[in-house]
Design an enzyme around this catalytic site. Sequence first.
Site, short mmCIF file in Angstrom:
data_model
loop_
_atom_site.label_atom_id
_atom_site.label_comp_id
_atom_site.label_asym_id
_atom_site.label_seq_id
_atom_site.Cartn_x
_atom_site.Cartn_y
_atom_site.Cartn_z
N GLU A 1 -12.44 -22.18 4.07
CA GLU A 1 -12.96 -23.32 3.55
C GLU A 1 -12.23 -24.67 3.73
OE1 GLU A 1 -14.92 -21.36 -0.43
OE2 GLU A 1 -12.64 -21.44 -0.58
N ASP B 1 -1.61 -22.84 -3.12
CA ASP B 1 -3.29 -23.29 -2.94
C ASP B 1 -3.27 -24.63 -3.59
OD1 ASP B 1 -6.37 -23.28 -3.08
OD2 ASP B 1 -6.04 -21.08 -2.98
N TRP C 1 -9.21 -13.31 -7.59
CA TRP C 1 -8.96 -14.53 -7.48
C TRP C 1 -9.05 -14.77 -9.09
CZ3 TRP C 1 -7.50 -16.71 -3.17
CH2 TRP C 1 -8.14 -15.92 -1.97
N HIS D 1 -6.85 -25.65 1.38
CA HIS D 1 -6.36 -24.94 0.08
C HIS D 1 -5.07 -25.32 -0.02
CE1 HIS D 1 -9.81 -22.86 -1.67
NE2 HIS D 1 -10.35 -22.67 -0.37
C1 ACM Z 1 -12.00 -17.09 -0.19
O1 ACM Z 1 -12.43 -16.43 -1.16
N1 ACM Z 1 -12.07 -18.26 -0.10
C2 ACM Z 1 -11.47 -16.47 0.81
#
Ligand code: ACM
Length: 532
Positions: free
Chosen positions: A337, A191, A469, A283
């Site tokens: 994103e 990322d 996350w 990302h």
């Molecule tokens: C994400 O939460 N951007 C997959």
Amino acid sequence: MKKRITLCLSLLLLCVCTAMATVNIIPKPTSVTEREGAFQIKNGLTIGYNEASLEPAAIYLQEILTKETGLSFKIKQGKGKIQLSIISAFDEGGKDRSENYELHCDKKGVRVYANSYRGIINGIATLRQLLPVKGGGGSVPCVSIKDAPNFHWRGLMLDPVRHFFSVEETKRLLDQMALYKLNRFHWHLSDNEGFRMEVKAYPELTGDTMAWRRFNYHDRQCLERASKENNPTMLIPWKFIKEVEGFGELYGGYYTQDEIRNVVQYAAVRGIDVIPEIDMPGHNGSACWCYRWLSCTQDGREPLCLGRNSTIEFAEKVYDEVFKLFPYEYVSIGGDEVNRRRWSECPECQKRIQSEGLKDVSELQAWFTKRMEKYFNAHGRRILGWDEILEGGLSKTATVHWWRGDHPDVTQKSTAMGNEVVLCPFTFLYFDYAQDDNTLRHIYDGDIVPVDLTPEQLKLIKGMQANIWCERIPTEARMQWMVFPRALALAEKAWTPRKDQNWDDFFPRLQAHLQRLDAMGIQYRPLQTKRP
Ligand code: ACM
Ligand code: ZN
């Protein structure tokens, strides 16, 4: 006399009920028939298995039993008091029965049957839960269990990029997943904040100043909370900080290819597929920063410049190594994103749009995804991506991770086009989101599978997973707090058919399981708490 008979009957009933109360399996099995009595686990007993392929499962069970009971066990191919057997009896009917199992325990022993390794592993998970919580010898109640999962994809995604987790910490999570029959570990390995997988073709990706970084906004927020809340689980662990000459103290880490192979092997023994994700074309600020030619203006900012052939070559070479390390069918390209505006301003990306006859920058991302999909397919893999990969057009064979809970039509649209979907909407299954006392029930009672799908569309739902996350999760202890006990609700949502899910039945079982989590040293969030 009558009184005495009534008393005896009541006592008998109490004994039976007490024995039965020991059978508490999460996720709830298809059928459980309890009987009186128990099989006593004794020192030196043998775990037998009928096929050589089951040896790792037998060793795994031996380790579990030794840990839980403090006793020692033999293993051998052949007959044992605890018997693991692959049989062909579940094969009829054309349905995927590879995860089905039966477990039968009487006073003489325990037998686990399945038609595959994975089925046996599910039986072992159940056996783990039949053992008493406290160690020091043990017994298994007499019971017959027949069981089959509703979904074959029951997962957790971990993000060791925003905050890093060691191999040992990752393995502990895999162990916890296996206990609750969660069988997909989605590993988000790259990322903006770092690249965590060693890539031999691009060694700088995990160099001293790439896999490590100066403290960022999230690190500082975690430290602030640690201090404000007097909460050591929000501290940044020293073990992931190192001194780099000319840079000072940097935070980070990465997994060598040997470590990755080791984790994949550890997971495989536990019946867990590891699904790698190298996020492209967005990302990936860490890769763009490392190799500036990957970004449109060569300034090190994401996303990848899709106008340049060198970018495509980079992607292919990285995935070549991914394919070698991860033996499973699915590999995730991420795809979420993406700041596509950068492509609007890039002459090379515009040239690609023209030469490929594309309409806009959304189609440019779709062009890249489809091109990479062909590459994945040529290597025997299937492509997975976050639900943005729908935009600009999707090939039929891509699988979609529905994460945008505020886009409820994603699953409807994807399955109408014939695409498979894994459900992980943030509205239910983002385990980094704060919990309150209603969170568990919200997950358990929620319609995670959209209710407007036809039977044909429902067949394309592969299952569900929760995403962890880690921007605000700097330690294993904090991760456990965020993941447990709600992972148990996820496990039952994914394994047990919706018609058999019942909150009033689940909640007391969950309460009893907290003792098991305690015994494993898991620092879960208590069911009612004021602590954030
Ligand atoms: C994400 O939460 N951007 C997959
Ligand atoms: Zn570009």
